[in-house]
Scaffold this motif. Structure first.
Motif, PDB file in Angstrom:
ATOM      1  N   ASN A   1       5.023   7.553  -9.209  1.00 50.64           N
ATOM      2  CA  ASN A   1       5.120   8.865  -9.873  1.00 50.64           C
ATOM      3  C   ASN A   1       5.467   8.771 -11.351  1.00 50.64           C
TER       4      ASN A   1
ATOM      5  N   THR B   1      -1.583  -4.209  -6.431  1.00 50.26           N
ATOM      6  CA  THR B   1      -3.022  -4.347  -6.200  1.00 50.26           C
ATOM      7  C   THR B   1      -3.441  -5.813  -6.257  1.00 50.26           C
TER       8      THR B   1
ATOM      9  N   GLN C   1       2.201   1.908  -3.417  1.00 43.85           N
ATOM     10  CA  GLN C   1       1.202   2.458  -4.342  1.00 43.85           C
ATOM     11  C   GLN C   1       1.028   3.966  -4.161  1.00 43.85           C
ATOM     12  N   GLN C   2       1.207   4.426  -2.940  1.00 41.39           N
ATOM     13  CA  GLN C   2       1.021   5.849  -2.654  1.00 41.39           C
ATOM     14  C   GLN C   2       2.190   6.704  -3.142  1.00 41.39           C
ATOM     15  N   GLN C   3       3.294   6.055  -3.537  1.00 37.46           N
ATOM     16  CA  GLN C   3       4.490   6.792  -3.957  1.00 37.46           C
ATOM     17  C   GLN C   3       4.752   6.695  -5.456  1.00 37.46           C
TER      18      GLN C   3
ATOM     19  N   THR D   1       0.835  -1.210   0.000  1.00 39.70           N
ATOM     20  CA  THR D   1       0.000   0.000   0.000  1.00 39.70           C
ATOM     21  C   THR D   1       0.866   1.254   0.000  1.00 39.70           C
ATOM     22  N   ASN D   2       1.903   1.247   0.827  1.00 39.39           N
ATOM     23  CA  ASN D   2       2.820   2.402   0.879  1.00 39.39           C
ATOM     24  C   ASN D   2       3.471   2.645  -0.478  1.00 39.39           C
TER      25      ASN D   2
END
Length: 529
Positions: free
Chosen positions: A176, A188, A172-174, A169-170
């Protein structure tokens, strides 16, 4: 003669600037050693899945445990966590350096000029540095993304499912860029497979096949097939994995036992030679020809000429410029065979040019005094070469461990090593082998041990010549992280040559060293299958 010295002086300045720029650039690149450790961890993960069958299963299990250690999964997890931490540190450094470069003011003239008169690029050096840092940052970001996917799967196998989902999850949040977005889709899929209840997104199997490899792909696909209740496919996958695991165990035994055996022999040999030197003094093997200098008919200017014109000018200017004018270069997206052949062609051309300059430079002094460029199939040159290889193993390993602590995974490596690591192609490997294990030992030993080392004995002691020629040999590889290990290897090569007085001995040692390195890289590279 004055014009000649002026030209050599100018070329020397260019050579120093070029070498300095190349070493600085290599300092910002990762060492191949950090990648090798991950590849070895991948082999370890494959091998620990092997389940021996039959009457000898108990003894085979014990042998496997002895080879892999008590907790191979923990070892692999620690290796990947260290790699992740190191990559993040280097990414932070790259980001800070990039901010510093971007914040530097651009030098502008005191009187503003019209827009039409302003050059489109006012600071080429800074622009190039900025591009290199951006490229380095992108590579590190991609590496971290791949490591996060794998770390999550290792955490799952350790029973840390919630931690694994948080890792994915971390990541996926990064995200770019587009390349990382594909890996984010794979994350996912993995989150869904280990959620409670599990979720399967469309194209899950294809994403796992495309973006995971080796042991990690087997783990993810096994989980997918179990959830989908595809028992036949799962059974086939497990059978394939068992065959792969058995091969991995054999590979680990090979790449671990041979260097270990050679290292043990090398340590024993070093102890024997040192003890003999202390007990027998000048009659010891290690003292043979210790103080015997070569009779050198030329001065340092000839040495200067050979290395500036033959090594630098031919290798870094004439050959690259000639290839560019003739448009000889591998096409974009070419396979590893084409790249391997291009590297071989380039190296042979550089070597030929360097040897022509060498011969022309020393031709006025023919016939040469005794022991110059001596090749003699008689005598004990084979024992000197083989013994030198065994002695070099523990010495270079110790220095390499210290070197890793100094450079913390940075400092670059020979690009040929990275290509060989990825080249799971027998034809490409054969070309790499010819380049590294035959062409390189012949050319480099002729130049550094056959010519440079004896020439230096005109001005310094034999030991001084060994050290100086070894340092230049290491710097010539233009990789800052390889300077210490290659200097030590060069010193062993120098000792072998000065004692044997036969170029076949250091050539054999050099060939064995490069051959062992290539073979290990090829075996480790196969761990991703």
């Amino acid at each position: 003669m004055t014009i000649k010295r002026i030209i050599l002086s100018l070329l020397t300045v260019v050579a120093i600037l070029f070498a300095g720029a190349s070493l600085w650039e290599s300092w910002q690149q990762p060492q191949i050693q950090s990648r090798l450790e991950l590849y070895q961890a991948n082999l370890l993960l494959h091998a620990q899945e092997w389940q021996p069958q039959g009457d000898d299963s108990a003894s085979l299990s014990n042998a496997r445990s002895a080879l892999l250690g008590e907790q191979p999964l923990n070892s692999a997890l620690e290796q990947y966590q260290e790699a992740r931490t190191s990559a993040q540190i280097n990414l932070d450094k790259a980001n800070n350096q990039l901010k510093q470069v971007q914040s530097e003011p651009v030098t502008t003239p005191a009187t503003p000029k019209p827009q039409s008169e302003i050059a489109p690029i006012t600071d080429t050096s800074r622009l190039r540095q900025q591009q290199q840092l951006q490229q380095s940052r992108a590579q590190l970001q991609q590496l971290i993304a791949e490591l996060d996917l794998r770390l999550g799967l290792l955490q799952v196998q350790q029973g840390q499912t919630n931690t694994a989902i948080q890792t994915w999850t971390n990541f996926q949040q990064q995200v770019n860029n587009q390349q990382q977005a594909v890996l984010a889709e794979t994350a996912t899929v993995l989150i869904g497979l280990w959620s409670d209840p599990p979720r399967i997104i469309p194209d899950a199997e294809q994403l796992l096949q495309n973006n995971l490899d080796g042991w990690f792909r087997y783990r993810a696909l096994s989980q997918l097939y179990q959830i989908q209740q595809r028992q036949d496919t799962l059974t086939q996958l497990q059978a394939t994995e068992q065959a792969t695991a058995q091969q991995a165990l054999i590979k680990l035994a090979f790449i671990g036992s041979l260097p270990a055996f050679g290292g043990i022999v090398g340590i024993g040999l070093l102890l024997f030679l040192c003890a003999q030197r202390l007990l027998k003094g000048k009659d010891a093997l290690l003292a043979q020809n210790e103080d015997a200098r070569w009779s050198t008919p030329w001065t340092g200017e000839t040495v200067w000429q050979v290395f500036i014109l033959g090594f630098f000018f031919m290798g870094q200017i004439v050959v690259p410029l000639g290839f560019a004018l003739l448009q000889i270069r591998p096409p974009s997206g070419s396979g590893v065979r084409v790249q391997a052949f291009y590297i071989l062609t380039t190296y042979l051309t550089v070597a030929l040019g360097g040897l022509i300059v060498l011969v022309l430079s020393i031709k006025p002094f023919f016939p040469l005094p005794k022991n110059w460029f001596r090749f003699d199939l008689q005598g004990n040159w084979f024992l000197w070469g083989l013994g030198g290889y065994c002695a070099a193993l523990p010495l270079v390993v110790i220095v390499s461990l210290i070197n890793q602590q100094i450079w913390q995974g940075q400092g670059g490596s020979n690009p040929l090593l990275s290509l060989a690591l990825q080249a799971q192609d027998q034809v490409a490997l054969a070309i790499f082998f010819f380049t590294a294990a035959i062409a390189a030992p012949i050319f480099e030993e002729l130049l550094f041990r056959g010519f440079l080392l004896p020439s230096l004995t005109r001005y310094v002691s034999v030991w001084g010549a060994i050290v100086l020629s070894s340092l230049l040999f290491a710097v010539a590889h233009l990789s800052v992280a390889e300077i210490l290990p290659l200097t030590v290897l060069g010193m062993v090569l120098g000792v072998v040559y000065t004692r044997s007085r036969n170029l076949l001995a250091p050539m054999l040692l050099h060939s064995l060293w490069n051959s062992g390195t290539l073979l290990s890289l090829f075996i480790l590279g196969s761990s991703s299958t």
